[in-house]
Design an enzyme around this catalytic site. Structure first.
Site, short mmCIF file in Angstrom:
data_model
loop_
_atom_site.label_atom_id
_atom_site.label_comp_id
_atom_site.label_asym_id
_atom_site.label_seq_id
_atom_site.Cartn_x
_atom_site.Cartn_y
_atom_site.Cartn_z
N GLU A 218 -5.68 -4.84 8.65
CA GLU A 218 -4.69 -3.81 8.96
C GLU A 218 -4.39 -3.78 10.46
O GLU A 218 -5.12 -4.32 11.27
CB GLU A 218 -5.22 -2.43 8.56
N ASP B 153 -12.26 0.51 2.22
CA ASP B 153 -11.29 0.72 3.28
C ASP B 153 -12.00 1.07 4.59
O ASP B 153 -13.11 1.61 4.59
CB ASP B 153 -10.34 1.86 2.88
N GLU C 260 -8.33 1.94 -3.07
CA GLU C 260 -8.97 1.83 -1.76
C GLU C 260 -9.88 3.04 -1.56
O GLU C 260 -9.43 4.18 -1.58
CB GLU C 260 -7.92 1.75 -0.66
N ASN D 71 -4.91 4.90 -2.01
CA ASN D 71 -6.15 5.47 -1.47
C ASN D 71 -6.69 6.53 -2.43
O ASN D 71 -5.94 7.38 -2.91
CB ASN D 71 -5.89 6.10 -0.11
N GLU E 202 0.85 -1.18 0.00
CA GLU E 202 0.00 0.00 0.00
C GLU E 202 0.89 1.24 0.00
O GLU E 202 1.88 1.31 0.74
CB GLU E 202 -0.91 0.03 1.22
#
Length: 417
Positions: free
Chosen positions: A363, A306, A276, A244, A185
């Site tokens: 996460e 997310d 995301e 993101n 990520e």
């Protein structure tokens, strides 16, 4: 290498002395002590910022929450450890509040602490980059103001991408339960020429005010696809990357065509890119957003919802939207080994995702206990400090080469047949 510098906020003299001795037992000798928030603020003002602040919560007068807010506003501590005799649910809530303010929380300790448990949390602290250290705690920790951003923009070139080369990415690996790297990520950082390496909490509010979050997102997409392409050329296999995307960008009718044009510039397949999407409000999704998500899926991109469970109407969004992946946020994962409620939430989300044929990324896995607790719940992809912290591209490439020799989680994995 600098020695660790720690501040203790504790109004009980005996416990203050005990914590000081515990730090010394962990080879930490540069210690500031304070019996009140006012004394802590004076000490920080006179002797400079610290690496870690150990904050008691309950005391006469201003409490530990006041100091945490002060640290968030001034950047006078790189991380905090929360210490209290309050219930664990209270400690978890305080930790979540601190993280929302941009503070790195190493963990929470129930009183009385011990040398070993304190040492375990101290070991989680990551030394700032040399650039940030050189800039000093007051130079690189203050939030970037709108005025500073405007002044900085005035000196930038007028051409298109890459327009903001100081915006860089740090990469956090994701691994499967058999130890395989499944992707990374991208997390935005700002390598400022005078203030050093800035974390998102220090510049994102100013970027939002200036309408530059879209430019930052395009920069991250460019960096992610570039890295994936470089791995394709060097190893024969593209590296999956996740970026993101602010929900507001889905309101733009030209978002998908621009992204498709970018993808055409790179030889990697669209499936290597995961977008995301964070849900931020309960408003009805606009038609253009719905269409953009569908077009992204039709183009081959992967879509991840997310911070599942922290927004509004997430389950309905899962039913309506063409997501491939569900990300279980750190708030539900930290401490789940000792919290049946969190474990139930994570287990329920993973069961639902399995029935809906969605991949799962967990996460915020920070300890071996939380990692072990996940092993009995399914086969998610794991992301968090227990695996690896976000790192520069050079550090990531070295980590990929050395992870099988150094990765602690491999020793705890079950045998896979």
């Amino acid at each position: 290498m600098r020695s660790l510098k720690v501040l203790i906020l504790e109004d009980n003299p005996f416990q203050l002395m005990a914590l000081h001795q515990m730090l010394n037992a962990n080879q930490v000798f540069d210690v500031l002590t304070a019996g009140s928030v006012e004394a802590a603020q004076r000490s920080l003002s006179n002797r400079g910022g610290v690496d870690i602040a150990i904050c008691d919560l309950q005391m006469d007068g201003p409490d530990g929450l006041t100091l945490i807010r002060h640290l968030a506003e001034t950047g006078q501590a790189s991380a905090v450890i929360i210490l209290s005799s309050a219930e664990q649910s209270v400690l978890d809530a305080v930790a979540q509040l601190a993280r929302q303010q941009g503070i790195d929380v190493l963990g929470c300790l129930q009183k009385p602490a011990s040398v070993a448990t304190l040492g375990d949390l101290l070991s989680l602290w990551q030394r700032p980059s040399e650039e940030a250290v050189a800039a000093g705690p007051s130079a690189d920790s203050q939030p970037f103001t709108a005025h500073e951003l405007h002044q900085w923009q005035m000196g930038q070139p007028e051409d298109d991408q890459p327009r903001y080369p100081q915006w860089i990415a740090h990469y956090q690996p994701k691994v499967s339960l058999d130890g395989q790297l499944t992707g990374v990520e991208l997390l935005a950082r700002w390598q400022h020429p005078t203030r050093g390496l800035l974390a998102p909490g220090q510049f994102l509010p100013a970027l939002e005010q200036a309408g530059l979050c879209g430019a930052l997102t395009w920069r991250m997409l460019e960096l992610g696809l570039t890295l994936s392409t470089e791995r394709l050329h060097s190893t024969g296999r593209a590296l999956p990357v996740a970026v993101n995307v602010p929900p507001a960008m889905l309101d733009q009718p030209d978002f998908v065509p621009k992204l498709q044009a970018m993808l055409e510039r790179f030889p990697v397949r669209a499936q290597m890119l995961t977008l995301e999407i964070v849900e931020q409000s309960a408003r009805q999704m606009a038609v253009v957003q719905f269409e953009n998500l569908l077009r992204l899926r039709m183009a081959g991109c992967r879509l991840s919802i997310d911070d599942f469970g922290t927004g509004a109407s997430n389950i309905q969004r899962l039913l309506e939207m063409p997501f491939n992946e569900l990300k279980i946020p750190a708030e539900f994962v930290r401490g789940m080994a000792d919290d049946r409620r969190k474990s139930a939430v994570v287990a329920g989300a993973m069961y639902m995702a399995q029935k809906m044929a969605l991949d799962v990324v967990v996460e915020g896995v920070e300890t071996v206990d939380d990692f072990d607790a996940l092993l009995g719940l399914g086969r998610p992809t794991i992301q968090g400090y227990f695996i690896a912290r976000p790192m520069s591209e050079a550090q990531l490439l070295l980590w990929i080469e050395q992870c099988r020799e150094q990765a602690p989680w491999l020793e705890t994995l079950p045998l896979v047949t």
